[in-house]
Scaffold this motif. Structure first.
Motif, mmCIF file in Angstrom:
data_model
loop_
_atom_site.group_PDB
_atom_site.id
_atom_site.type_symbol
_atom_site.label_atom_id
_atom_site.label_comp_id
_atom_site.label_asym_id
_atom_site.label_seq_id
_atom_site.Cartn_x
_atom_site.Cartn_y
_atom_site.Cartn_z
ATOM 1 N N UNK A 235 -4.217 -9.407 -8.154
ATOM 2 C CA UNK A 235 -4.544 -8.193 -8.916
ATOM 3 C C UNK A 235 -6.007 -7.833 -8.685
ATOM 4 N N UNK A 236 -6.251 -6.549 -8.381
ATOM 5 C CA UNK A 236 -7.588 -6.096 -7.989
ATOM 6 C C UNK A 236 -7.993 -4.827 -8.748
ATOM 7 N N UNK A 237 -8.190 -4.914 -10.065
ATOM 8 C CA UNK A 237 -8.551 -3.709 -10.819
ATOM 9 C C UNK A 237 -9.922 -3.167 -10.461
ATOM 10 N N UNK A 238 -10.794 -3.998 -9.909
ATOM 11 C CA UNK A 238 -12.158 -3.561 -9.596
ATOM 12 C C UNK A 238 -12.473 -3.609 -8.114
ATOM 13 N N UNK A 239 -11.484 -3.891 -7.281
ATOM 14 C CA UNK A 239 -11.749 -4.028 -5.851
ATOM 15 C C UNK A 239 -10.680 -3.361 -5.020
ATOM 16 N N UNK A 240 -10.813 -3.542 -3.706
ATOM 17 C CA UNK A 240 -9.890 -2.925 -2.764
ATOM 18 C C UNK A 240 -8.793 -3.897 -2.361
ATOM 19 N N UNK A 241 -7.612 -3.371 -2.142
ATOM 20 C CA UNK A 241 -6.513 -4.147 -1.585
ATOM 21 C C UNK A 241 -6.693 -4.192 -0.071
ATOM 22 N N UNK A 242 -6.525 -5.368 0.523
ATOM 23 C CA UNK A 242 -6.607 -5.465 1.982
ATOM 24 C C UNK A 242 -5.417 -6.204 2.573
ATOM 25 N N UNK A 243 -4.588 -6.818 1.709
ATOM 26 C CA UNK A 243 -3.412 -7.525 2.189
ATOM 27 C C UNK A 243 -2.224 -6.567 2.233
ATOM 28 N N UNK A 244 -1.557 -6.459 3.371
ATOM 29 C CA UNK A 244 -0.453 -5.489 3.519
ATOM 30 C C UNK A 244 0.625 -5.622 2.459
ATOM 31 N N UNK A 245 0.961 -6.847 2.063
ATOM 32 C CA UNK A 245 2.038 -7.049 1.094
ATOM 33 C C UNK A 245 1.693 -6.487 -0.282
ATOM 34 N N UNK A 246 0.406 -6.289 -0.549
ATOM 35 C CA UNK A 246 -0.019 -5.817 -1.862
ATOM 36 C C UNK A 246 -0.206 -4.289 -1.915
ATOM 37 N N UNK A 247 -0.082 -3.636 -0.787
ATOM 38 C CA UNK A 247 -0.237 -2.184 -0.751
ATOM 39 C C UNK A 247 1.138 -1.544 -0.863
ATOM 40 N N UNK A 248 1.417 -0.963 -2.011
ATOM 41 C CA UNK A 248 2.753 -0.434 -2.284
ATOM 42 C C UNK A 248 2.796 1.089 -2.126
ATOM 43 N N UNK A 249 3.970 1.580 -1.725
ATOM 44 C CA UNK A 249 4.207 3.016 -1.686
ATOM 45 C C UNK A 249 3.412 3.767 -0.639
ATOM 46 N N UNK A 250 2.974 3.084 0.422
ATOM 47 C CA UNK A 250 2.115 3.732 1.422
ATOM 48 C C UNK A 250 2.691 3.614 2.832
ATOM 49 N N UNK A 251 4.011 3.621 2.966
ATOM 50 C CA UNK A 251 4.639 3.491 4.283
ATOM 51 C C UNK A 251 4.240 4.641 5.196
ATOM 52 N N UNK A 252 4.328 5.877 4.711
ATOM 53 C CA UNK A 252 4.004 7.030 5.549
ATOM 54 C C UNK A 252 2.515 7.095 5.898
ATOM 55 N N UNK A 253 1.584 6.930 4.927
ATOM 56 C CA UNK A 253 0.167 6.897 5.316
ATOM 57 C C UNK A 253 -0.165 5.797 6.319
ATOM 58 N N UNK A 254 0.466 4.627 6.192
ATOM 59 C CA UNK A 254 0.235 3.559 7.164
ATOM 60 C C UNK A 254 0.758 3.948 8.543
ATOM 61 N N UNK A 255 1.880 4.655 8.577
ATOM 62 C CA UNK A 255 2.393 5.147 9.859
ATOM 63 C C UNK A 255 1.420 6.144 10.479
ATOM 64 N N UNK A 256 0.860 7.037 9.634
ATOM 65 C CA UNK A 256 -0.112 8.003 10.129
ATOM 66 C C UNK A 256 -1.355 7.307 10.668
ATOM 67 N N UNK A 257 -1.811 6.266 9.976
ATOM 68 C CA UNK A 257 -2.979 5.535 10.441
ATOM 69 C C UNK A 257 -2.701 4.873 11.794
ATOM 70 N N UNK A 258 -1.501 4.345 11.973
ATOM 71 C CA UNK A 258 -1.152 3.759 13.266
ATOM 72 C C UNK A 258 -1.210 4.815 14.357
ATOM 73 N N UNK A 259 -0.664 5.997 14.068
ATOM 74 C CA UNK A 259 -0.692 7.086 15.036
ATOM 75 C C UNK A 259 -2.134 7.466 15.372
ATOM 76 N N UNK A 260 -2.984 7.493 14.357
ATOM 77 C CA UNK A 260 -4.397 7.809 14.575
ATOM 78 C C UNK A 260 -5.053 6.764 15.477
ATOM 79 N N UNK A 261 -4.800 5.489 15.191
ATOM 80 C CA UNK A 261 -5.380 4.418 16.001
ATOM 81 C C UNK A 261 -4.942 4.526 17.462
ATOM 82 N N UNK A 262 -3.720 4.999 17.659
ATOM 83 C CA UNK A 262 -3.172 5.091 19.013
ATOM 84 C C UNK A 262 -3.555 6.388 19.722
#
Length: 424
Positions: A22-49
Motif C-alpha cells: 500500500x502506497x498512500x504517499x508514494x508511487x506504484x512501480x510494481x506491475x502487479x499493483x497497478x490496477x485498471x491501466x491495461x490500455x495506458x500501459x499498451x499506449x506506453x509500449x507503443x510510445x517506447x517502440x
C-alpha cells in the motif's frame, strides 16, 4: 474461527508488509499493483517502440501519472530503463533542466567518468569535477537547443548505455510557467529527432488537454505521444481491495468494499490510505479475526481523514468557514453522486435528505425563493474556486481529488454518500 495472517507479527515486520503493498504517499512501480491501466500501459509500449516519440502522461491530480510512467518502464524493461527522474517548478529554466538531468545521471553512477575522454567531453561543456563528481555550486549554462542536444547526445550515447535504452522522467510539468523553457523544450523535442538522440522523455503533468503545453512549433505534436489518465474504474478499486484481502487474509464485506470505492472516487491514493489505516488499526487492536468489523472500518476512516493531504484538509476548512459552517452539508450534497457534474435541483434534493438526518444542524432554507440561499452558497463556492459553474445550473468540483476528500469527511460523520450509484 478464521484468523488473519498478520496478528502475530512484530510491528516492523507488519509495517514492511503493509508498506510494500500500500502506497498512500508514494508511487506504484510494481506491475502487479497497478490496477485498471491495461490500455495506458499498451499506449506506453507503443510510445517506447515509436522512434522519436516522447510520452506525455496527463490527467487530473492524483490519478497516478508518475506511477504509470515508472511502472510502464518496469513492465517494458526489455525496451527502456529510467536513467533520471526530475521535477519542475514554476520558474525552472531550460538550463536547470539540462543540469538536473546531467547531475542525476552522474550521481546514479551510470556514467563511467573514469574514462578520461568522457570526462573531457563534459568539461568541454563547462562542468567542473571535484573528487570525481560534478561541482554542485556552479550551474553550467545550456541556453540553446543545439547545446542541449549535444549534451544529451554525449550523456546518452550508445557507449555509455550499451545494454539499455535510457528514459528521463520529467514530473510536475504542469507547474512550469517559464515560457522560454517551454519554447526551448518544444524545439529540443524536434532537434532530438533530427540528431537521433538516444533517449526518451516521459513528461507527467496535471492537465485537461495538451493544447498550449508545448506549442513553440506547430509540428511539436508529432513528437509528443499523449497518454490520458482518468480516475480508476469502480472495478479497478475493488480489485485493489481483493488483492489486499488475499495478501493479509482478511475479508471486507460488500458494503465496506462499496463504501471504500465510493469515497475513493477512482483515486488509488485514497484507496491505499483507507486500507492502510484499517489494517494498521486491526494490528494495533490485536484483531485476530478475518472479517473486518465495522468498528475497525470506522476507525480507519477517521484516521484517513486526519492523515489526508494537508492541502485538501486546508481547502476543506477554508471552504466551510466562510462566515457559516452550513457549507459542510452543501459540499456533501454536491459530492453525492458517481457523476462529477451535478444539476442544481439534484443538489437541493440531496441536501434536503442529508439535513433530514441531521436535525441538530442548522441549514439553508430550501423553501425560500427556489432555494435562493443554497444557490448563493454554491455561487460563493464557485467564486472561491471550489466549484465550476456551468450552464443551466450545473456544478462540479474544480479539483476532483478534493471531491474525494469531501466524501471521506462525510463518511467520517456517518453520512454515506451515493450508495445507490454502484452495484450491490
Amino acid at each position: 474461527m478464521k484468523e488473519n495472517n498478520f496478528y502475530a507479527l512484530d510491528r516492523s515486520e507488519f509495517r514492511n508488509r503493509l508498506d510494500h503493498f500500500l502506497h498512500p504517499s508514494g508511487n506504484v512501480s510494481l506491475p502487479a499493483q497497478l490496477k485498471g491501466r491495461i490500455e495506458p500501459l499498451r499506449q506506453m509500449q507503443d510510445c517506447f517502440e515509436t522512434r522519436g516519440a516522447q510520452a506525455f502522461i496527463w490527467g487530473p491530480r492524483g490519478v497516478g501519472k508518475t506511477s504509470l510512467g515508472h511502472t510502464a518502464c518496469e513492465v517494458h524493461k526489455e525496451l527502456v530503463k529510467i536513467s533520471a527522474a526530475i521535477s519542475c517548478g514554476k520558474s525552472t529554466s531550460f538550463s536547470q533542466l539540462m543540469n538536473d538531468i546531467f547531475v542525476k545521471v552522474i550521481h546514479a553512477n551510470k556514467l563511467p567518468l573514469s574514462q578520461k575522454q568522457l570526462k573531457a567531453s563534459f568539461e568541454g561543456f563547462g562542468f567542473n569535477f571535484e573528487g570525481g563528481m560534478p561541482a554542485m555550486m556552479n550551474e553550467v549554462m545550456i541556453e540553446n537547443v543545439n547545446a542541449a542536444s549535444a549534451l544529451l547526445n554525449t550523456i546518452f550515447s550508445y557507449s555509455n548505455f550499451p545494454n539499455e535504452f535510457p528514459v528521463v522522467v520529467i514530473d510536475e510539468f504542469d507547474l512550469l510557467e517559464n515560457q522560454e523553457t517551454l519554447e526551448l523544450l518544444s524545439s529540443l523535442l524536434k532537434q532530438m529527432t533530427v540528431d537521433d538522440i538516444r533517449v526518451q522523455f516521459i513528461f507527467c503533468g496535471v492537465a485537461k488537454d495538451l493544447d498550449g503545453l508545448l506549442g513553440a512549433h506547430e509540428s511539436v505534436e508529432r513528437y509528443v505521444y499523449g497518454v490520458e489518465l482518468a480516475p480508476l474504474s469502480f472495478e479497478a478499486v475493488i480489485e485493489i481491495i481483493a488483492d489486499i484481502e488475499a495478501e493479509f487474509d482478511v475479508s471486507f464485506h460488500r458494503g465496506q468494499q462499496i463504501r471504500i470505492a465510493q469515497i475513493s472516487s477512482g483515486y488509488a491514493g485514497f484507496t491505499h490510505l483507507i486500507l492502510k489505516n484499517i489494517l494498521l488499526a486491526a494490528f494495533e487492536e490485536n484483531f485476530m479475526k478475518s472479517d473486518i468489523s465495522d468498528e475497525l472500518y470506522k476507525l480507519g476512516i477517521h484516521r484517513s481523514a486526519e492523515q489526508a493531504a494537508t492541502r485538501l484538509k486546508s481547502a476543506y476548512e477554508k471552504a466551510i468557514r466562510q462566515g457559516t459552517d452550513r457549507y459542510v452539508e452543501l459540499l456533501w450534497a454536491t459530492a453525492n453522486n458517481q457523476h462529477l457534474d451535478r444539476q442544481f435541483k439534484d443538489i437541493v434534493s440531496d441536501y434536503e435528505k442529508i439535513m433530514d438526518n441531521r436535525p441538530h444542524r442548522s441549514g439553508f432554507d430550501t423553501s425560500k425563493k427556489n432555494a435562493i440561499d443554497l444557490r448563493n452558497a454554491l455561487n460563493s463556492l464557485h467564486k472561491r474556486n471550489y466549484l465550476h459553474k456551468g450552464k443551466s445550473g450545473w456544478y462540479s468540483f474544480v479539483d476532483p481529488m478534493f471531491r474525494s476528500y469531501v466524501r471521506l469527511m462525510a463518511e467520517r460523520e456517518n453520512v454515506p454518500l451515493g450508495d445507490e450509484s454502484f452495484p450491490t
